[in-house]
Design an enzyme around this catalytic site. Structure first.
Site, PDB file in Angstrom:
ATOM      1  N   HIS A 142      21.090  20.688  75.715  1.00  0.00           N
ATOM      2  CA  HIS A 142      19.732  20.757  75.178  1.00  0.00           C
ATOM      3  C   HIS A 142      19.824  21.352  73.769  1.00  0.00           C
ATOM      4  O   HIS A 142      20.489  22.368  73.573  1.00  0.00           O
ATOM      5  CB  HIS A 142      18.849  21.632  76.067  1.00  0.00           C
ATOM      6  CG  HIS A 142      17.550  21.981  75.416  1.00  0.00           C
ATOM      7  ND1 HIS A 142      16.687  21.005  74.978  1.00  0.00           N
ATOM      8  CD2 HIS A 142      16.985  23.160  75.073  1.00  0.00           C
ATOM      9  CE1 HIS A 142      15.644  21.585  74.404  1.00  0.00           C
ATOM     10  NE2 HIS A 142      15.800  22.891  74.446  1.00  0.00           N
ATOM     11  N   CYS A 150      11.727  22.368  78.778  1.00  0.00           N
ATOM     12  CA  CYS A 150      12.588  21.261  78.335  1.00  0.00           C
ATOM     13  C   CYS A 150      13.458  20.688  79.451  1.00  0.00           C
ATOM     14  O   CYS A 150      14.139  19.688  79.259  1.00  0.00           O
ATOM     15  CB  CYS A 150      13.484  21.717  77.181  1.00  0.00           C
ATOM     16  SG  CYS A 150      12.564  22.499  75.863  1.00  0.00           S
ATOM     17  N   GLU A 210       6.330  18.822  78.160  1.00  0.00           N
ATOM     18  CA  GLU A 210       5.756  20.159  78.153  1.00  0.00           C
ATOM     19  C   GLU A 210       4.692  20.266  77.066  1.00  0.00           C
ATOM     20  O   GLU A 210       4.229  21.357  76.772  1.00  0.00           O
ATOM     21  CB  GLU A 210       6.854  21.216  77.981  1.00  0.00           C
ATOM     22  CG  GLU A 210       7.613  21.146  76.682  1.00  0.00           C
ATOM     23  CD  GLU A 210       8.662  22.248  76.571  1.00  0.00           C
ATOM     24  OE1 GLU A 210       9.855  21.910  76.568  1.00  0.00           O
ATOM     25  OE2 GLU A 210       8.303  23.422  76.499  1.00  0.00           O
TER      26      GLU A 210
HETATM   27  N1  CAA Z   1      23.212  30.151  55.026  1.00  0.00           N
HETATM   28  C1  CAA Z   1      23.781  29.879  56.225  1.00  0.00           C
HETATM   29  N2  CAA Z   1      23.356  30.447  57.389  1.00  0.00           N
HETATM   30  C2  CAA Z   1      22.313  31.294  57.339  1.00  0.00           C
HETATM   31  C3  CAA Z   1      21.686  31.615  56.123  1.00  0.00           C
HETATM   32  C4  CAA Z   1      22.179  31.007  54.926  1.00  0.00           C
HETATM   33  N3  CAA Z   1      21.615  31.244  53.736  1.00  0.00           N
HETATM   34  N4  CAA Z   1      20.681  32.479  56.388  1.00  0.00           N
HETATM   35  C5  CAA Z   1      20.681  32.694  57.727  1.00  0.00           C
HETATM   36  N5  CAA Z   1      21.655  31.972  58.298  1.00  0.00           N
HETATM   37  C6  CAA Z   1      21.991  31.854  59.725  1.00  0.00           C
HETATM   38  C7  CAA Z   1      21.919  33.168  60.498  1.00  0.00           C
HETATM   39  O1  CAA Z   1      23.108  33.914  60.340  1.00  0.00           O
HETATM   40  C8  CAA Z   1      21.703  32.646  61.897  1.00  0.00           C
HETATM   41  O2  CAA Z   1      22.923  32.154  62.432  1.00  0.00           O
HETATM   42  P1  CAA Z   1      23.533  32.776  63.797  1.00  0.00           P
HETATM   43  O3  CAA Z   1      22.470  32.624  64.844  1.00  0.00           O
HETATM   44  O4  CAA Z   1      24.709  31.902  64.050  1.00  0.00           O
HETATM   45  O5  CAA Z   1      23.837  34.196  63.475  1.00  0.00           O
HETATM   46  C9  CAA Z   1      20.822  31.416  61.702  1.00  0.00           C
HETATM   47  O6  CAA Z   1      20.949  31.087  60.313  1.00  0.00           O
HETATM   48  C10 CAA Z   1      19.353  31.674  62.008  1.00  0.00           C
HETATM   49  O7  CAA Z   1      18.974  32.836  61.349  1.00  0.00           O
HETATM   50  P2  CAA Z   1      18.012  33.909  62.050  1.00  0.00           P
HETATM   51  O8  CAA Z   1      18.468  34.208  63.441  1.00  0.00           O
HETATM   52  O9  CAA Z   1      17.820  35.037  61.105  1.00  0.00           O
HETATM   53  O10 CAA Z   1      16.694  33.015  62.116  1.00  0.00           O
HETATM   54  P3  CAA Z   1      15.252  33.359  62.614  1.00  0.00           P
HETATM   55  O11 CAA Z   1      15.078  34.788  62.993  1.00  0.00           O
HETATM   56  O12 CAA Z   1      14.329  32.813  61.584  1.00  0.00           O
HETATM   57  O13 CAA Z   1      15.070  32.529  63.971  1.00  0.00           O
HETATM   58  C11 CAA Z   1      15.225  31.026  65.723  1.00  0.00           C
HETATM   59  C12 CAA Z   1      15.836  31.447  64.396  1.00  0.00           C
HETATM   60  C13 CAA Z   1      15.214  32.189  66.714  1.00  0.00           C
HETATM   61  C14 CAA Z   1      16.018  29.881  66.313  1.00  0.00           C
HETATM   62  C15 CAA Z   1      13.748  30.558  65.458  1.00  0.00           C
HETATM   63  O14 CAA Z   1      13.758  29.403  64.683  1.00  0.00           O
HETATM   64  C16 CAA Z   1      12.951  30.303  66.699  1.00  0.00           C
HETATM   65  O15 CAA Z   1      12.320  31.208  67.271  1.00  0.00           O
HETATM   66  N6  CAA Z   1      12.914  29.009  67.191  1.00  0.00           N
HETATM   67  C17 CAA Z   1      12.192  28.623  68.386  1.00  0.00           C
HETATM   68  C18 CAA Z   1      12.882  29.092  69.646  1.00  0.00           C
HETATM   69  C19 CAA Z   1      14.161  28.361  69.956  1.00  0.00           C
HETATM   70  O16 CAA Z   1      14.415  27.271  69.493  1.00  0.00           O
HETATM   71  N7  CAA Z   1      14.983  28.964  70.814  1.00  0.00           N
HETATM   72  C20 CAA Z   1      16.222  28.364  71.259  1.00  0.00           C
HETATM   73  C21 CAA Z   1      16.563  28.713  72.696  1.00  0.00           C
HETATM   74  S1  CAA Z   1      15.180  28.383  73.788  1.00  0.00           S
HETATM   75  C22 CAA Z   1      15.286  26.705  74.128  1.00  0.00           C
HETATM   76  O17 CAA Z   1      16.299  26.105  73.925  1.00  0.00           O
HETATM   77  C23 CAA Z   1      14.075  26.017  74.668  1.00  0.00           C
HETATM   78  C24 CAA Z   1      13.360  25.331  73.573  1.00  0.00           C
HETATM   79  O18 CAA Z   1      13.586  24.162  73.316  1.00  0.00           O
HETATM   80  C25 CAA Z   1      12.396  26.103  72.760  1.00  0.00           C
END
Ligand code: CAA
Length: 395
Positions: A241, A119, A87
């Site tokens: 995945h 993916c 992709e």
């Molecule tokens: N210690 C331990 N854990 C902590 C922490 C700390 N100090 N601070 C935060 N966390 C935890 C949070 O509680 C959260 O855990 P949960 O989801 O279990 O509640 C985790 O860390 C992530 O925190 P946030 O949700 O606040 O993080 P974020 O808003 O920065 O975004 C994300 C995380 C959405 C994955 C972002 O990185 C993102 O957009 N990534 C790209 C999209 C993606 O990977 N999506 C996955 C599904 S889509 C897919 O699978 C297709 C693909 O390949 C893209």
């Protein structure tokens, strides 16, 4: 049909090899730069580091490096089809697989095509490969999944980048995994993650993408059951995945809840833990991710002889497939765990500034002569761009 094998011969993954990049960015360096508490990366998303391509690496060089050991071990006489899933495509018309075909010196009597559905693409390729081998069991299909996962600098997605290629040789009487019927399928039109043709970096609605993924787990598992699939208790382990490794844990807990099972922490760890070892240090490799999970599971588990493994392949947008594969007794003799460990260990760590410079690089679009700096120590490199043509070479 030339060798008289019955249509009932098992078909699946005969060999598997992966390659990744020259460089690696530890999440500690990213956290230090952006002030994030490191626990969010190490525990919250379950990532330690991410592979970063050198200026002279891309999906083609990684793919050729992943596939070369398969051709070296088995030859290419039986390979009449190359299916290249990605992709992060480098051309709107020409399949990246044609460059790989040339770099590996595959027979000209063959077909090469590129497949895309985020993916999920490599799972489509694997299933299509099985159909081709079913039609003529004397043939093998080279399935390649290769991606560079790239999000905007300073965006939430930045911590979930990565890059790798997995190459799989698909044929009858496989040495590693027999892929089974049925499959559970699920498609839903959602805008959780996408990359318009004019952009290098993907766009994503992070939380929406996680719920879309979990919806797809439900949908594909439901269909898998309706098609007569195995009960959950049959599976020795699961390969999900992994956009980040924590997602495999989220997905498996969701599946257990949805199917009315306890979400015991140790049982979840036993089911998915081993499959996360490579993804945790490589990062998201999109199409390759679920099969990097399989590589880690096979390389790190000793007792899978004859045991079923569940696969959940998810591609944003979205398409998902749940299917099973039985690990072939004696599989450990055919693994490449030492090479896989080397591919990870040989990467050079970048500091944040070095990573940022590579992230910001792009080729001029003027059709001029643009050689790339020689950076990769891998077997193939992208030497440059001239007259709008990508120039590859073996090192
Ligand atoms: N210690 C331990 N854990 C902590 C922490 C700390 N100090 N601070 C935060 N966390 C935890 C949070 O509680 C959260 O855990 P949960 O989801 O279990 O509640 C985790 O860390 C992530 O925190 P946030 O949700 O606040 O993080 P974020 O808003 O920065 O975004 C994300 C995380 C959405 C994955 C972002 O990185 C993102 O957009 N990534 C790209 C999209 C993606 O990977 N999506 C996955 C599904 S889509 C897919 O699978 C297709 C693909 O390949 C893209």
């Amino acid at each position: 049909m030339s060798d008289g094998m019955s249509n009932d011969s098992p078909i699946g993954i005969h060999d598997l090899s992966f390659a990744t990049t020259e460089f690696v960015l530890p999440h500690a360096a990213l956290a230090e730069y952006n002030g994030t508490e490191i626990g969010k990366y190490h525990i919250g998303i379950g990532q330690q580091s991410m592979s970063v391509p050198a200026a002279d690496e891309d999906i083609v060089t990684m793919a050729a490096a992943a596939a070369a050991p398969l051709v070296a071990r088995h030859g290419s006489d039986r390979i009449r089809t190359v299916l290249f899933a990605t992709e992060s495509s480098i051309d709107q018309a020409k399949s990246a697989g044609v460059y790989v075909h040339s770099l590996l010196g595959l027979p000209s009597a063959g077909r090469v095509v590129e497949l895309k559905q985020a993916c999920y693409g490599a799972t489509a390729a694997l299933q299509f490969a099985i159909g081709l081998v079913r039609r003529d069991p004397s043939q093998q299909v080279l399935v390649i999944a290769s991606d560079v996962s790239k999000y905007e600098l300073d965006s939430p997605g930045e911590a979930t980048q990565g890059a790798a290629a997995v190459a799989m040789l698909v044929g009858t009487d496989p040495a590693l995994v027999r892929i089974e019927e049925p499959s559970g399928l699920f498609t839903a039109d959602v805008m959780d993650f996408w990359r318009p043709n004019y952009r290098d970096a993907a766009l994503v609605d992070g939380q929406e993408s996680i719920s879309a993924y979990l919806q797809a787990v439900e949908g594909s598992w439901k269909d898998y059951g309706e098609q007569g699939g195995r009960p959950l208790e049959d599976f020795a382990a699961f390969c999900y995945h992994q956009p980040f490794t924590k997602m495999a844990y989220k997905a498996h807990r969701h599946l257990l809840n949805y199917s009315g099972h306890d979400t015991d922490k140790d049982a979840v760890e036993r089911a998915v833990g081993a499959s996360t070892a490579y993804n945790a240090v490589i990062g998201n490799s999109y199409t390759a991710s679920v099969y990097l999970g399989l590589a880690a599971l096979l390389d790190r588990t000793r007792d899978l002889d004859g045991r079923p493994v569940g696969f959940l392949s998810y591609g944003s947008g979205s398409v998902a497939e749940f299917f099973s594969g039985t690990v072939v007794p004696g599989y450990r003799r055919h693994l490449r765990d030492a090479e896989h460990r080397r591919a990870i260990a040989r990467r050079t760590p970048l500091d944040y500034a070095g990573y940022r410079r590579l992230h910001e690089r792009s080729f001029p679009t003027d059709g001029g002569d643009h050689p790339t700096p020689a950076q990769t120590g891998g077997p193939f490199r992208l030497a440059g761009l001239r007259d709008h043509k990508r120039l590859y070479e073996a090192r």
